[in-house]
Design a protein around this motif. Sequence first.
Motif, PDB file in Angstrom:
ATOM      1  N   LEU A  50       6.335  -3.847   6.850  1.00  0.00           N
ATOM      2  CA  LEU A  50       7.317  -2.767   6.737  1.00  0.00           C
ATOM      3  C   LEU A  50       6.554  -1.449   6.665  1.00  0.00           C
ATOM      4  CD1 LEU A  50       9.624  -4.349   3.993  1.00  0.00           C
ATOM      5  CD2 LEU A  50       9.808  -4.559   6.483  1.00  0.00           C
ATOM      6  N   PHE A  51       6.769  -0.590   7.642  1.00  0.00           N
ATOM      7  CA  PHE A  51       6.061   0.685   7.716  1.00  0.00           C
ATOM      8  C   PHE A  51       6.979   1.831   7.274  1.00  0.00           C
ATOM      9  CE2 PHE A  51       4.255  -2.036  11.065  1.00  0.00           C
ATOM     10  CZ  PHE A  51       2.924  -2.069  10.649  1.00  0.00           C
ATOM     11  N   ARG A  52       6.370   2.805   6.554  1.00  0.00           N
ATOM     12  CA  ARG A  52       7.134   3.952   6.083  1.00  0.00           C
ATOM     13  C   ARG A  52       6.380   5.233   6.425  1.00  0.00           C
ATOM     14  NH1 ARG A  52       6.658   0.288   2.273  1.00  0.00           N
ATOM     15  NH2 ARG A  52       5.522   1.516   0.715  1.00  0.00           N
ATOM     16  N   ALA A  53       7.121   6.256   6.824  1.00  0.00           N
ATOM     17  CA  ALA A  53       6.504   7.508   7.253  1.00  0.00           C
ATOM     18  C   ALA A  53       6.035   8.355   6.075  1.00  0.00           C
ATOM     19  CB  ALA A  53       7.495   8.313   8.100  1.00  0.00           C
ATOM     20  N   ALA A  54       6.639   8.145   4.906  1.00  0.00           N
ATOM     21  CA  ALA A  54       6.253   8.916   3.720  1.00  0.00           C
ATOM     22  C   ALA A  54       5.541   8.005   2.730  1.00  0.00           C
ATOM     23  CB  ALA A  54       7.488   9.533   3.065  1.00  0.00           C
ATOM     24  N   CYS A  86       0.863  -1.178   0.000  1.00  0.00           N
ATOM     25  CA  CYS A  86       0.000   0.000   0.000  1.00  0.00           C
ATOM     26  C   CYS A  86       0.897   1.225   0.000  1.00  0.00           C
ATOM     27  CB  CYS A  86      -0.928   0.008   1.207  1.00  0.00           C
ATOM     28  SG  CYS A  86      -1.998   1.461   1.269  1.00  0.00           S
ATOM     29  N   ALA A  87       0.896   1.949  -1.103  1.00  0.00           N
ATOM     30  CA  ALA A  87       1.777   3.097  -1.255  1.00  0.00           C
ATOM     31  C   ALA A  87       1.275   4.321  -0.505  1.00  0.00           C
ATOM     32  CB  ALA A  87       1.952   3.437  -2.734  1.00  0.00           C
ATOM     33  N   ASP A  88      -0.030   4.362  -0.201  1.00  0.00           N
ATOM     34  CA  ASP A  88      -0.577   5.529   0.503  1.00  0.00           C
ATOM     35  C   ASP A  88      -1.763   5.083   1.354  1.00  0.00           C
ATOM     36  OD1 ASP A  88      -1.396   7.956   1.443  1.00  0.00           O
ATOM     37  OD2 ASP A  88      -1.636   8.893  -0.532  1.00  0.00           O
ATOM     38  N   LEU A  89      -1.568   5.089   2.672  1.00  0.00           N
ATOM     39  CA  LEU A  89      -2.629   4.676   3.583  1.00  0.00           C
ATOM     40  C   LEU A  89      -3.772   5.691   3.648  1.00  0.00           C
ATOM     41  CD1 LEU A  89      -0.430   3.237   6.467  1.00  0.00           C
ATOM     42  CD2 LEU A  89      -2.009   1.948   5.014  1.00  0.00           C
ATOM     43  N   ALA A  90      -3.575   6.872   3.032  1.00  0.00           N
ATOM     44  CA  ALA A  90      -4.643   7.869   2.989  1.00  0.00           C
ATOM     45  C   ALA A  90      -5.519   7.705   1.751  1.00  0.00           C
ATOM     46  CB  ALA A  90      -4.052   9.275   3.015  1.00  0.00           C
ATOM     47  N   ALA A  91      -5.142   6.767   0.872  1.00  0.00           N
ATOM     48  CA  ALA A  91      -5.911   6.561  -0.354  1.00  0.00           C
ATOM     49  C   ALA A  91      -7.263   5.931  -0.034  1.00  0.00           C
ATOM     50  CB  ALA A  91      -5.127   5.688  -1.326  1.00  0.00           C
ATOM     51  N   ALA A  92      -8.236   6.192  -0.914  1.00  0.00           N
ATOM     52  CA  ALA A  92      -9.598   5.720  -0.675  1.00  0.00           C
ATOM     53  C   ALA A  92      -9.674   4.195  -0.667  1.00  0.00           C
ATOM     54  CB  ALA A  92     -10.527   6.290  -1.748  1.00  0.00           C
ATOM     55  N   ASP A  93      -8.940   3.528  -1.554  1.00  0.00           N
ATOM     56  CA  ASP A  93      -9.024   2.064  -1.603  1.00  0.00           C
ATOM     57  C   ASP A  93      -8.448   1.430  -0.338  1.00  0.00           C
ATOM     58  OD1 ASP A  93      -6.473   2.884  -2.191  1.00  0.00           O
ATOM     59  OD2 ASP A  93      -6.132   1.408  -3.784  1.00  0.00           O
ATOM     60  N   ALA A  94      -7.402   2.018   0.235  1.00  0.00           N
ATOM     61  CA  ALA A  94      -6.835   1.505   1.483  1.00  0.00           C
ATOM     62  C   ALA A  94      -7.823   1.685   2.629  1.00  0.00           C
ATOM     63  CB  ALA A  94      -5.528   2.214   1.810  1.00  0.00           C
ATOM     64  N   ALA A  95      -8.484   2.848   2.662  1.00  0.00           N
ATOM     65  CA  ALA A  95      -9.471   3.106   3.720  1.00  0.00           C
ATOM     66  C   ALA A  95     -10.652   2.154   3.617  1.00  0.00           C
ATOM     67  CB  ALA A  95      -9.946   4.559   3.636  1.00  0.00           C
ATOM     68  N   ARG A  96     -11.033   1.800   2.388  1.00  0.00           N
ATOM     69  CA  ARG A  96     -12.133   0.845   2.220  1.00  0.00           C
ATOM     70  C   ARG A  96     -11.719  -0.553   2.669  1.00  0.00           C
ATOM     71  NH1 ARG A  96     -13.035   3.751  -2.641  1.00  0.00           N
ATOM     72  NH2 ARG A  96     -11.747   2.239  -3.779  1.00  0.00           N
ATOM     73  N   ALA A  97     -10.485  -0.941   2.370  1.00  0.00           N
ATOM     74  CA  ALA A  97     -10.018  -2.287   2.707  1.00  0.00           C
ATOM     75  C   ALA A  97      -9.781  -2.453   4.200  1.00  0.00           C
ATOM     76  CB  ALA A  97      -8.741  -2.602   1.929  1.00  0.00           C
ATOM     77  N   LEU A 140      -2.394   7.701  12.429  1.00  0.00           N
ATOM     78  CA  LEU A 140      -2.361   8.413  13.708  1.00  0.00           C
ATOM     79  C   LEU A 140      -0.980   8.328  14.354  1.00  0.00           C
ATOM     80  CD1 LEU A 140      -4.136   9.960  15.770  1.00  0.00           C
ATOM     81  CD2 LEU A 140      -4.605   7.740  16.858  1.00  0.00           C
ATOM     82  N   VAL A 141      -0.285   7.181  14.184  1.00  0.00           N
ATOM     83  CA  VAL A 141       1.051   7.027  14.787  1.00  0.00           C
ATOM     84  C   VAL A 141       2.170   7.412  13.823  1.00  0.00           C
ATOM     85  CG1 VAL A 141       0.303   5.277  16.426  1.00  0.00           C
ATOM     86  CG2 VAL A 141       1.135   4.553  14.187  1.00  0.00           C
ATOM     87  N   GLY A 142       1.795   7.936  12.638  1.00  0.00           N
ATOM     88  CA  GLY A 142       2.815   8.514  11.760  1.00  0.00           C
ATOM     89  C   GLY A 142       3.240   7.697  10.560  1.00  0.00           C
ATOM     90  N   TYR A 143       2.496   6.645  10.217  1.00  0.00           N
ATOM     91  CA  TYR A 143       2.866   5.837   9.052  1.00  0.00           C
ATOM     92  C   TYR A 143       1.929   6.127   7.892  1.00  0.00           C
ATOM     93  CZ  TYR A 143       5.435   3.319  12.664  1.00  0.00           C
ATOM     94  OH  TYR A 143       6.256   3.001  13.713  1.00  0.00           O
ATOM     95  N   ARG A 144       2.517   6.267   6.690  1.00  0.00           N
ATOM     96  CA  ARG A 144       1.725   6.593   5.506  1.00  0.00           C
ATOM     97  C   ARG A 144       1.776   5.517   4.431  1.00  0.00           C
ATOM     98  NH1 ARG A 144       0.434  11.799   4.296  1.00  0.00           N
ATOM     99  NH2 ARG A 144      -0.596  10.781   2.516  1.00  0.00           N
ATOM    100  N   ALA A 145       2.674   4.549   4.560  1.00  0.00           N
ATOM    101  CA  ALA A 145       2.757   3.465   3.579  1.00  0.00           C
ATOM    102  C   ALA A 145       3.176   2.179   4.292  1.00  0.00           C
ATOM    103  CB  ALA A 145       3.757   3.816   2.473  1.00  0.00           C
ATOM    104  N   VAL A 146       2.778   1.047   3.721  1.00  0.00           N
ATOM    105  CA  VAL A 146       3.087  -0.230   4.355  1.00  0.00           C
ATOM    106  C   VAL A 146       3.232  -1.317   3.290  1.00  0.00           C
ATOM    107  CG1 VAL A 146       0.646  -0.837   4.666  1.00  0.00           C
ATOM    108  CG2 VAL A 146       2.367  -1.881   6.142  1.00  0.00           C
ATOM    109  N   SER A 147       4.086  -2.260   3.572  1.00  0.00           N
ATOM    110  CA  SER A 147       4.228  -3.452   2.738  1.00  0.00           C
ATOM    111  C   SER A 147       4.240  -4.665   3.653  1.00  0.00           C
ATOM    112  CB  SER A 147       5.528  -3.418   1.923  1.00  0.00           C
ATOM    113  OG  SER A 147       5.493  -2.373   0.964  1.00  0.00           O
ATOM    114  N   ALA A 148       3.467  -5.678   3.304  1.00  0.00           N
ATOM    115  CA  ALA A 148       3.443  -6.927   4.060  1.00  0.00           C
ATOM    116  C   ALA A 148       4.023  -8.026   3.186  1.00  0.00           C
ATOM    117  CB  ALA A 148       2.011  -7.270   4.480  1.00  0.00           C
ATOM    118  N   LEU A 149       5.033  -8.719   3.708  1.00  0.00           N
ATOM    119  CA  LEU A 149       5.716  -9.762   2.945  1.00  0.00           C
ATOM    120  C   LEU A 149       5.531 -11.108   3.625  1.00  0.00           C
ATOM    121  CD1 LEU A 149       9.056  -7.861   2.286  1.00  0.00           C
ATOM    122  CD2 LEU A 149       7.021  -7.946   0.841  1.00  0.00           C
TER     123      LEU A 149
END
Length: 263
Positions: A142-146, A98-109, A119-128
Amino acid sequence: MESALSRGPERQLAEAFIGLADTLVTGFDIIDFMHTLAEQCVSVIGVDAAGVLVADPAGRLQLMGASSEQSRVLELFQLQSDEGPCLGCFDSGLAVHCADLAAADAARAWPRFTQRARLVGYRAVSALPMRLRGQIIGAMNLFRAAPGELDAGTATLAQALADIATIGLLQERAIRQAQVLTEQLQHALNSRVIIEQAKGIVSERHALPMDQAFTALRQHARSHNQNLTELAHAIVTRAIEPDLRPPGSGDTSAADRRHPPQQ
């Protein structure tokens, strides 16, 4: 001339792989191992935080390692709310990005997860996936702030760390299971020796063939709700002298001679 491994990034990467591969050290600690994996993801890959979830014997994911308190709490929230990229990754065995946790598709999922992560400062995530062939034992977040895509090279390196950790963990499990099997086999062999000794005692005491002596031992153990090996040990050590004569036998055991029937 300075070798390649003596330089910073290459040496750090090599040490990370060596550390994750070596699960045969004395006093191997799975919790420390999983925290090390999370910390190596931050230091080697360059993400901002990482968490590791591993399935328990019932197949339920459990938090086993995190690089920070924020990622630990977020991983626990993911499990409690039953939504998030790690769960989908574990179920499918495929990477989830997920390249952007603020995106609409991420919020729906993942509506609750994305809100808590931001809320804790992460804007992107990858699960492997932590996977070896068809066996999936967990997943790594893997969490990323940007916001932004995890580039292909970094994703490949992160998956390699997850793979080597998976192999190391499965290797440790296999060795532990083999040790348990060896102990069980040795216990069975020791038990067999005791039972053979008890058979000989019963055979001699009651003039029975060896197979009938064994049958008498089994029947006595079952009728008295007793472990066969424990009964055999008691006979060999003379802790008890049970009457194991077949029904109708006229033989008089040593115990019967010491305690004649009452008139």
